[in-house]
Design a protein around this motif. Structure first.
Motif, mmCIF file in Angstrom:
data_model
loop_
_atom_site.group_PDB
_atom_site.id
_atom_site.type_symbol
_atom_site.label_atom_id
_atom_site.label_comp_id
_atom_site.label_asym_id
_atom_site.label_seq_id
_atom_site.Cartn_x
_atom_site.Cartn_y
_atom_site.Cartn_z
ATOM 1 N N LEU A 807 0.819 -1.213 0.000
ATOM 2 C CA LEU A 807 0.000 0.000 0.000
ATOM 3 C C LEU A 807 0.857 1.269 0.000
ATOM 4 C CD1 LEU A 807 -3.096 0.437 -0.008
ATOM 5 C CD2 LEU A 807 -2.931 0.889 2.448
ATOM 6 N N THR A 808 2.125 1.147 0.426
ATOM 7 C CA THR A 808 2.992 2.339 0.416
ATOM 8 C C THR A 808 3.214 2.850 -1.001
ATOM 9 O OG1 THR A 808 5.066 1.075 0.248
ATOM 10 C CG2 THR A 808 4.231 1.545 2.475
ATOM 11 N N ARG A 809 2.895 2.026 -2.004
ATOM 12 C CA ARG A 809 3.104 2.443 -3.401
ATOM 13 C C ARG A 809 1.777 2.622 -4.138
ATOM 14 N NH1 ARG A 809 7.325 -1.978 -5.455
ATOM 15 N NH2 ARG A 809 7.993 -0.429 -6.966
ATOM 16 N N ALA A 810 0.678 2.713 -3.368
ATOM 17 C CA ALA A 810 -0.647 2.839 -3.993
ATOM 18 C C ALA A 810 -0.881 4.281 -4.440
ATOM 19 C CB ALA A 810 -1.728 2.420 -3.008
ATOM 20 N N ARG A 811 -1.503 4.408 -5.619
ATOM 21 C CA ARG A 811 -1.758 5.742 -6.178
ATOM 22 C C ARG A 811 -2.964 5.670 -7.109
ATOM 23 N NH1 ARG A 811 0.028 8.080 -11.107
ATOM 24 N NH2 ARG A 811 1.218 6.187 -11.565
ATOM 25 N N PRO A 812 -3.971 6.544 -6.928
ATOM 26 C CA PRO A 812 -5.093 6.552 -7.875
ATOM 27 C C PRO A 812 -4.604 6.960 -9.266
ATOM 28 C CG PRO A 812 -5.626 7.790 -5.873
ATOM 29 C CD PRO A 812 -4.156 7.524 -5.842
ATOM 30 N N VAL A 813 -4.946 6.161 -10.272
ATOM 31 C CA VAL A 813 -4.450 6.437 -11.624
ATOM 32 C C VAL A 813 -5.570 6.635 -12.641
ATOM 33 C CG1 VAL A 813 -2.315 5.173 -11.215
ATOM 34 C CG2 VAL A 813 -4.254 3.976 -12.235
ATOM 35 N N ALA A 814 -6.778 6.199 -12.323
ATOM 36 C CA ALA A 814 -7.863 6.307 -13.299
ATOM 37 C C ALA A 814 -9.190 6.350 -12.570
ATOM 38 C CB ALA A 814 -7.831 5.117 -14.269
ATOM 39 N N GLY A 815 -10.180 7.000 -13.218
ATOM 40 C CA GLY A 815 -11.518 7.022 -12.643
ATOM 41 C C GLY A 815 -11.965 8.407 -12.252
ATOM 42 N N ASP A 816 -12.764 8.475 -11.202
ATOM 43 C CA ASP A 816 -13.403 9.702 -10.734
ATOM 44 C C ASP A 816 -12.386 10.540 -9.960
ATOM 45 O OD1 ASP A 816 -14.885 11.649 -9.440
ATOM 46 O OD2 ASP A 816 -16.639 10.362 -9.220
ATOM 47 N N ALA A 817 -11.964 11.655 -10.556
ATOM 48 C CA ALA A 817 -10.927 12.486 -9.923
ATOM 49 C C ALA A 817 -11.356 12.972 -8.549
ATOM 50 C CB ALA A 817 -10.582 13.664 -10.826
ATOM 51 N N ALA A 818 -12.668 13.222 -8.364
ATOM 52 C CA ALA A 818 -13.143 13.683 -7.061
ATOM 53 C C ALA A 818 -12.993 12.602 -5.992
ATOM 54 C CB ALA A 818 -14.608 14.114 -7.172
ATOM 55 N N PHE A 819 -12.976 11.354 -6.420
ATOM 56 C CA PHE A 819 -12.820 10.215 -5.518
ATOM 57 C C PHE A 819 -11.355 10.039 -5.098
ATOM 58 C CE2 PHE A 819 -14.194 5.428 -5.214
ATOM 59 C CZ PHE A 819 -14.346 5.562 -3.841
ATOM 60 N N PHE A 820 -10.424 10.566 -5.931
ATOM 61 C CA PHE A 820 -9.004 10.352 -5.681
ATOM 62 C C PHE A 820 -8.559 10.904 -4.331
ATOM 63 C CE2 PHE A 820 -7.340 10.138 -10.369
ATOM 64 C CZ PHE A 820 -8.164 9.044 -10.584
ATOM 65 N N GLY A 821 -8.984 12.145 -4.038
ATOM 66 C CA GLY A 821 -8.536 12.785 -2.809
ATOM 67 C C GLY A 821 -8.940 11.993 -1.581
ATOM 68 N N GLU A 822 -10.163 11.477 -1.597
ATOM 69 C CA GLU A 822 -10.648 10.677 -0.469
ATOM 70 C C GLU A 822 -9.803 9.412 -0.305
ATOM 71 O OE1 GLU A 822 -14.707 8.177 0.559
ATOM 72 O OE2 GLU A 822 -14.861 10.021 -0.631
ATOM 73 N N ILE A 823 -9.485 8.776 -1.428
ATOM 74 C CA ILE A 823 -8.701 7.538 -1.363
ATOM 75 C C ILE A 823 -7.269 7.830 -0.914
ATOM 76 C CG2 ILE A 823 -7.711 5.689 -2.773
ATOM 77 C CD1 ILE A 823 -10.312 5.766 -4.412
ATOM 78 N N GLU A 824 -6.692 8.895 -1.437
ATOM 79 C CA GLU A 824 -5.334 9.248 -1.024
ATOM 80 C C GLU A 824 -5.267 9.525 0.471
ATOM 81 O OE1 GLU A 824 -4.168 12.531 -3.441
ATOM 82 O OE2 GLU A 824 -3.645 11.291 -5.169
#
Length: 987
Positions: A807-824
């Protein structure tokens, strides 16, 4: 040799006329000057306040504080450094500092810790003052490099004198005159490279070779002298380069000694002379051009160099030596121009048209003619350009152009290094730091600087290319080339052998096949005519590669697959640089050659001369992707176009890497940016197609997490991609709203399966990416799509240590940009959970041991799996993240970037620097190997052209040195891995 004597009798520094520089931010510059004056006042340096009354000095100093973070940090901490310059000339102050350095080893109470502290403080002060002399225009580039070289020489000399006295007092040596410890001591310290030539750059390391004069009266036990002097040398390196609270003195490199993988740090003179005379290579001859005794037993050092003179300066140059010079030349010629140069990200030392090409221009001709012309035996680049002109070897225009651009490029190199005192030669890519360099160079804008920089590179490259072309005449490459009839022409066979082909009869047979029109590409008369005209040029070009026959055979395979040849043959005939590139691919990169053979149309992308001028950033790739997709809406058409685009741009990124236009780290980011874009576009196409049948889920959101090397933006040309798909929707949404509704969980599971097929199913245009979803919660047993709440719960309650490491190398790369911040934020929170450090250390050690047992490395070149290889570095970085020992964000960071942010309390900064350098070395090598070779290629089958590329990427002269460096690096990384993890396991 004295440096910077011009202002010794002149005015105090701050009353001198100074070059006018432009700040990035005028208000910030003024504020920083006041902060300096206030800091000076607090530290009883009140005289500095008078600078407010000196408009020129105040303006200059405020701009320096604004432009150079390194100089700013030092001056705000230690304003006393510049106070003497109110009263005396800069060179006068520097002379005093040199004397202080020289005397700091004297006295009965000097300790190793004491001299380390004193040298670091004096070096720092001198370093800052030399930078001020350089930036102010008071020092020329030759004076700047001379002062830097003197600084290094004095520091090495002081450390050597201390160590010799210490060894004498400990009974290890018996010095003839302890008051002059170096006299007849037998310890010979040769400076190599830029230090040897008085051309040291601002943040350079220093290259040393250490010999032992075994006849020295100081040696007590001849059988112990190698161990004694090697131990002293090890201490010398520690004194100079270990990082302490006061920083370091100089990074020190001993790898230029004979056979560094198997020889001690200090080598007896007789053994060294035997090596050079029996096994020495031409690159070592070139290195010895700049050698000079810099510390220790200077007279003995001069005697050694006198004995080596016949080896370096041969009276006659035999053909084998000429061929070797050509081989060295090919290492740089391989990345010679293919269109415009990208200014940002360009390596001013090693890149096209850079400093190394000027140095090589000079050294090659010194090797060829220095035996007959003693005037060419000097070490300084500018002096030797003048000598070459004086002897008629180069024109006055070549001399003046190269001297001018050498000074310009060395200035640029210094400005790059003054930003953060880092040993880098690469122009920054970001706007702010790029402008820092431009402004420190005296420019008011980046565009004018970029134009002048590009002009300098082009001028250097032109002269370098001309030298390469002239050198081909040395071997008299002329002769018959007749390919008519069915019988080999004897003179043609001799010509082909002279060109470098080992199987001339086979080459004749291949070329007759072309001329007889047996391929589709050679069926038209016009096509055969073009190819016939091109054949001599092709043979010469392929002939200088290391395995000419193999390279030409690959080219034959490519022609065999072409639907038509007229366009390609015409292009190659009119565009020599494109031919150079094609030869490079065929000679060094079988994997790329096979791609061209299977898909010749992919070669079209190289016809755009701008591809080498543009760094393949995400914005660059995104713009081209949208243009390429155009109005395509049909699902299958979009997927095919994405495959074409991805394969072409993977190839073009690889070509940039192959030619040296970008380095391995930049290639990793580009391959990853490309994957991000095509995965996102594939996901959008899948969502639209899926929704047309099954509708949408109320409040539905999707994000694809890139894991592994995609997450850390370190993809290679052959990487598959590790993904996790996360989704969310309204709490009361039970099923989709389409004609064929599906329950929410089934909807996202089937959509994910469609995405996997879209990416990895083979079509007529191939496969986009091999996809791996095994890093999802519960691995292969879990659903392929995961609800964000289930992801949260699993990671907090059920995940194993290895899953958190991933998980230390996890990064949102595709999909709903608004969802990215929450996941990060969620990933950040999970990584920040409090953990038992000892348990994490044990888990990491156990996991590494398991991998080593179940999946041992194939050989020493399996850099991922070898002990001390890439996995060890990744595990150290991941351990540091999980235990809160990384400063700053970690998402979208490469392993090297994470290692560069390690908490000093966890890892000593010097050790962290070594880990970063190891990561960069592995990245450079791995990116090239994965680009050029298929996975199952054995080291003994590496094409020699690849060896030359690896030498260039590692800045090492031959493959033996590359292998030695990799082995040494792996041992060092494994040592750090064991020391760090085992100490944490016990804590």
């Amino acid at each position: 040799m004295r440096a910077g004597a011009a202002d010794l009798e002149g005015k105090p520094f701050f009353s001198s006329e100074m070059r006018k520089l432009t700040p990035l931010d005028s208000e910030n510059a003024a504020a920083l000057l006041q902060e300096l004056i206030e800091s000076a006042s607090q530290k009883q340096c009140s005289g500095i306040g008078s600078l407010n009354d000196n408009k020129s000095a105040a303006g200059f100093l405020s701009v320096v504080l604004d432009l150079s973070p390194y100089l700013r940090n030092v001056l705000l901490r230690r304003p006393a450094i510049i106070e003497p310059l109110l009263e005396e000339p800069l060179s006068t102050r520097l002379e005093k500092l040199m004397q202080e350095i020289a005397s700091c080893s004297r006295g009965d109470k000097v300790t190793e810790a004491g001299i380390m502290t004193e040298l670091r403080q004096l070096k720092l002060e001198s370093h800052v003052l030399i930078a001020l002399g350089d930036l102010s225009g008071l020092f020329s580039i030759s004076e700047t490099t001379l002062w830097l070289s003197r600084l290094a020489e004095e520091c090495v000399g002081a450390a050597v004198r201390f160590l010799l006295r210490d060894a004498h007092e400990a009974g290890k040596l018996k010095l003839p005159d302890p008051t002059h410890p170096t006299k007849d001591s037998g310890w010979i310290i040769l400076a190599m490279g830029k230090l040897g030539a008085f051309e040291l750059n601002y943040s350079s390391d220093i290259d040393l070779i250490v010999f032992i004069d075994e006849r020295s009266p100081a040696i007590i036990d001849p059988y112990e002298n190698v161990e004694t002097f090697s131990r002293l040398t090890r201490r010398l390196v520690r004194i100079l380069q270990d990082r302490t609270a006061d920083g370091y003195v100089f990074r020190t490199d001993l790898r230029l000694r004979p056979d560094p993988g198997s020889t001690p740090l200090a080598i007896p003179v007789v053994a060294a002379l035997n090596y050079y005379e029996g096994r020495g290579q031409n690159w070592e001859r070139a290195a010895m051009i700049k050698a000079r005794p810099v510390a220790g037993d200077i007279d003995a050092g001069k005697r050694v160099l006198a004995e080596l003179a016949p080896y370096v300066w041969r009276k006659y140059l035999d053909y084998a030596a000429i061929a070797d010079v050509h081989s060295i030349k090919r290492q740089i010629h391989a990345h010679k121009g293919h269109g415009e140069v990208a200014v940002r990200g360009h390596n001013v030392k090693l890149g096209r048209g850079g400093i190394r090409e000027i140095e090589f221009f000079v050294q090659t001709q010194q090797l060829i003619a220095g035996g007959r012309f003693p005037q060419l035996r000097g070490s300084r680049t500018v002096d030797m350009l003048a000598a070459l002109h004086g002897l008629g070897w180069i024109s006055i225009e070549a001399r003046d152009t190269l001297v001018q651009h050498y000074g310009f490029l060395r200035d640029v190199e210094h400005r790059i290094q003054m930003i953060a005192d880092e040993q880098t030669h690469t122009l920054p890519e970001d706007d702010e730091n790029f402008l820092r360099v431009a402004h420190m160079m005296g420019y008011q804008d980046g565009e004018t600087f970029a134009e002048d920089f590009r002009h300098a590179l082009q001028a250097v490259e032109m002269h370098y290319a001309a030298l390469f072309e002239q050198a081909q005449d040395l071997t008299g490459e002329t002769g018959n080339l007749v390919f008519t009839g069915d019988v080999d022409d004897p003179d043609t066979l001799k010509t082909l052998e002279k060109f470098g082909f080992k199987r001339p009869s086979d080459i004749c047979r291949v070329i007759r096949t072309w001329h007889f029109g047996r391929y589709r590409a050679t069926q038209s008369a016009e096509s055969r005519e073009r190819l016939t005209e091109l054949t001599p040029v092709l043979l010469r070009a392929f002939g200088v590669t290391s395995r000419a026959d193999e390279a030409l055979m690959r080219f034959d395979e490519m022609i065999k697959g072409l639907p038509a040849g007229i366009q390609l043959f015409s292009l190659l005939q009119s565009n020599p640089r494109l031919l150079d590139l094609l030869v490079l691919i065929m000679g060094a990169a079988p994997r790329l050659a096979s791609i061209i053979t299977r898909k010749p149309h992919i070669f079209d992308g190289m016809l755009d001369p701008a591809i080498f001028a543009d760094v393949p950033t995400r914005a660059y790739l995104a713009e081209r992707l949208e243009g390429f997709l155009g109005p395509s809406k049909v699902f299958e058409d979009v997927l095919d176009r994405l495959r074409i685009f991805a394969s072409e741009h993977r190839f073009l990124i690889g070509i940039r890497l192959l030619t040296g236009a970008i380095d391995g780290a930049r290639a990793g980011k580009a391959f990853s940016d490309l994957a991000d874009l095509v995965i996102d576009r594939s996901l959008r196409a899948v969502i639209d197609e899926f929704a047309s049948k099954h509708g949408k889920i109320a409040g539905g959101r999707i994000a694809v997490l890139g894991m592994g090397k995609l997450g850390s933006r370190e993809l290679t040309a052959g990487s598959d991609v590790d993904l996790i798909l996360l989704y969310d929707h309204d709490a009361n949404a039970e099923e989709s709203d389409g004609g064929k509704p599906l329950p929410a969980s089934q909807y996202y599971m089937r959509l994910t399966q469609r995405l996997i097929a879209a990416l990895s199913a083979p079509t007529a245009e191939g496969v986009l990416y091999e996809v791996d979803f095994r890093l999802r919660p519960s691995g292969n047993k879990g659903p392929v799509a995961t609800h964000i709440d289930a992801f949260r719960k699993y990671q907090r309650t059920d995940a194993w240590t290895w899953e958190h490491m991933a998980l230390t190398r996890a990064r949102p790369v595709a999909g709903d940009a608004a969802f990215f911040g929450e996941i990060e934020q969620e990933v950040t929170n999970i990584l920040a959970l409090k953990r038992d450090t000892a348990r994490i250390a044990k888990d990491v050690i156990d996991m590494r041991a398991l991998i080593e047992t179940e999946k041992p490395p194939r050989d020493a070149w399996d850099l991922k799996l070898v002990p001390g290889g890439i996995i060890d570095l990744e595990f150290i970085a991941q351990f540091a993240v999980l235990t809160g020992n990384v400063e700053g964000p970690v998402i979208a960071q490469s392993t090297a970037e994470v290692l560069g942010k390690l908490n000093p309390a966890l890892v000593d900064p010097a050790m962290a620097d070594d880990l970063v350098q190891a990561a960069n070395l592995y990245t450079s090598v791995t990116q090239l190997i994965r680009l050029c070779l298929d996975d199952d290629t054995r080291p003994e089958d590496f094409p020699p052209g690849l060896g030359e590329l690896l030498c260039r990427a590692c800045d090492l002269p031959d493959m033996k040195r590359v292998e030695s460096q990799l082995s040494e690096t792996a041992r060092s990384v494994r040592k750090t891995f064991n020391a760090l993890l085992r100490s944490m396991q016990k804590s």
